[in-house]
Motif scaffolding. Structure first.
Motif, PDB file in Angstrom:
ATOM      1  N   PHE A 140      53.438  46.271  41.658  1.00  0.00           N
ATOM      2  CA  PHE A 140      52.761  46.694  40.441  1.00  0.00           C
ATOM      3  C   PHE A 140      52.913  45.689  39.312  1.00  0.00           C
ATOM      4  O   PHE A 140      52.038  45.582  38.448  1.00  0.00           O
ATOM      5  CB  PHE A 140      53.259  48.073  39.990  1.00  0.00           C
ATOM      6  N   LYS A 143      50.417  40.281  38.701  1.00  0.00           N
ATOM      7  CA  LYS A 143      49.091  40.315  38.071  1.00  0.00           C
ATOM      8  C   LYS A 143      47.977  40.253  39.117  1.00  0.00           C
ATOM      9  O   LYS A 143      46.898  40.817  38.924  1.00  0.00           O
ATOM     10  CB  LYS A 143      48.962  39.150  37.089  1.00  0.00           C
ATOM     11  N   ALA A 144      48.243  39.544  40.200  1.00  0.00           N
ATOM     12  CA  ALA A 144      47.292  39.480  41.314  1.00  0.00           C
ATOM     13  C   ALA A 144      48.079  39.350  42.598  1.00  0.00           C
ATOM     14  O   ALA A 144      49.200  38.825  42.605  1.00  0.00           O
ATOM     15  CB  ALA A 144      46.347  38.286  41.145  1.00  0.00           C
ATOM     16  N   TRP A 145      47.518  39.857  43.678  1.00  0.00           N
ATOM     17  CA  TRP A 145      48.224  39.850  44.949  1.00  0.00           C
ATOM     18  C   TRP A 145      47.763  38.685  45.817  1.00  0.00           C
ATOM     19  O   TRP A 145      46.572  38.359  45.879  1.00  0.00           O
ATOM     20  CB  TRP A 145      47.969  41.155  45.710  1.00  0.00           C
ATOM     21  N   THR A 171      43.821  54.564  41.310  1.00  0.00           N
ATOM     22  CA  THR A 171      44.169  53.311  40.635  1.00  0.00           C
ATOM     23  C   THR A 171      44.665  52.277  41.638  1.00  0.00           C
ATOM     24  O   THR A 171      44.290  51.097  41.580  1.00  0.00           O
ATOM     25  CB  THR A 171      45.261  53.559  39.571  1.00  0.00           C
ATOM     26  N   ARG A 175      42.759  48.755  42.554  1.00  0.00           N
ATOM     27  CA  ARG A 175      43.432  47.472  42.432  1.00  0.00           C
ATOM     28  C   ARG A 175      43.448  46.744  43.775  1.00  0.00           C
ATOM     29  O   ARG A 175      43.274  45.525  43.836  1.00  0.00           O
ATOM     30  CB  ARG A 175      44.859  47.667  41.923  1.00  0.00           C
ATOM     31  N   TYR A 176      43.652  47.486  44.841  1.00  0.00           N
ATOM     32  CA  TYR A 176      43.650  46.888  46.174  1.00  0.00           C
ATOM     33  C   TYR A 176      42.296  46.241  46.461  1.00  0.00           C
ATOM     34  O   TYR A 176      42.218  45.088  46.888  1.00  0.00           O
ATOM     35  CB  TYR A 176      43.955  47.966  47.214  1.00  0.00           C
ATOM     36  N   GLU A 178      39.995  45.330  44.332  1.00  0.00           N
ATOM     37  CA  GLU A 178      39.754  44.212  43.416  1.00  0.00           C
ATOM     38  C   GLU A 178      40.402  42.933  43.933  1.00  0.00           C
ATOM     39  O   GLU A 178      39.803  41.857  43.917  1.00  0.00           O
ATOM     40  CB  GLU A 178      40.305  44.558  42.026  1.00  0.00           C
ATOM     41  N   ASN A 179      41.645  43.052  44.412  1.00  0.00           N
ATOM     42  CA  ASN A 179      42.331  41.881  44.948  1.00  0.00           C
ATOM     43  C   ASN A 179      41.679  41.387  46.232  1.00  0.00           C
ATOM     44  O   ASN A 179      41.568  40.180  46.451  1.00  0.00           O
ATOM     45  CB  ASN A 179      43.809  42.211  45.204  1.00  0.00           C
TER      46      ASN A 179
END
Length: 299
Positions: A140, A143-145, A171, A175-176, A178-179
């Motif tokens: 978490f 910032k990026a994975w 959420t 985020r998953y 998006e990465n």
């Protein structure tokens, strides 16, 4: 372990390239000799240019430099997941114990993942240990994975359930995705990230069904169908079809579910002993629970 230059020399000679062919426009001949003997080092930019000339990826280069062996983190994680698929709880327990107190954070993360998989094998929730909490915080706070983090970030979903933070699931999924989209274009998926998206959909539909959030579970079919088959490996296509099978068991055609089930179990049954016991376990439990759902939601 060989130096970078010595490894480049090994690969260059295997491919039959001259120094001029590999280093032209990158370094002088004299510098190249010192580089290959381990005396000189180079910038990352120049190394990537050399790897391009050698037609080799950075990952393969590191594999060769490590004497054709995976680095410990990759090897341990792969062994853990293979043990989980084959339901070898003894090996899983050994990995958890061996790396629980490792000085390396990434190996402690593998141990934490193993704890989660072992606990969820028996129940839907588990006790969140300090190592699991560290893994949660680590992902978490990033910032990026990276791709390595994308491959393990799916574990955030069962952690959220066990922490009673189900409201965070949308959420986490957003985020998953998006990465993941950073690595996928309209025409290519060079790192097979679509396979990871299919795995998340499989985890997600089961979590929603366990939580009796049937509306969200029903909505996942269009999402998983949107994954391009050409971007999926066979494992990814298998996972995609497993999600569709579960969807049909609950919300669609039982005949279609039976058709997909026969196809998937037929493929798995080609291998003896069976490699992936999870497939059979998932299908069996979902067939049972889907019947209960349909009987309670019949018109």
């Amino acid at each position: 372990m060989k130096s970078i230059g010595e490894t480049v020399k090994t690969i260059r000679k295997i491919k039959g390239y001259t120094q001029s062919e590999v280093y032209s426009g990158i370094m002088s001949r004299s510098f190249g000799h010192r580089f290959e003997s381990g005396e000189n080092d180079i910038s990352a930019t120049k190394l990537f240019q050399i790897l391009d000339n050698l037609s080799i990826s950075a990952d393969e280069f590191r594999f060769i430099q490590n004497n054709y062996q995976q680095y410990t983190y990759q090897a341990v994680l792969q062994t853990l997941m293979a043990a989980y698929d084959s339901h070898d709880l003894q090996i899983m327990g050994k990995i958890i114990g061996d790396y629980k107190n490792s000085p390396e954070l990434n190996l402690r993360s593998v141990s934490a993942i193993g704890e989660i998989l072992l606990e969820t094998y028996h129940s839907k929730t588990f006790r969140v240990t300090s190592d699991i909490q560290v893994l949660w915080d680590q992902l978490f706070l990033a910032k990026a994975w990276t791709i390595q983090e994308i491959k393990i970030a799916e574990i955030l979903l069962p952690i959220a359930v066990s922490l009673d933070r189900q409201a965070m699931i949308p959420t986490i999924v957003a985020r998953y995705e998006e990465n993941c989209q950073r690595y996928i274009s309209e025409t290519s998926d060079p790192f097979r990230i679509s396979d990871q998206l299919a795995e998340v959909d499989l985890t997600l539909i089961q979590i929603y069904l366990n939580l009796k959030d049937y509306a969200r579970a029903r909505g996942l079919r269009s999402k998983v169908m949107a994954l391009k088959p050409a971007f999926l490996t066979w494992q990814g296509r298998f996972t995609q079809q497993l999600v569709i099978l579960i969807w049909h068991l609950y919300f669609g055609s039982e005949d279609e579910a039976a058709k997909i089930s026969d196809a998937l179990t037929g493929i798995e049954s080609l291998y003896s002993p069976v490699i992936d016991h999870n497939i059979f376990a998932i299908i069996k439990i979902r067939q049972k629970l889907a019947k209960q759902y349909r009987s309670g939601h019949s018109a």
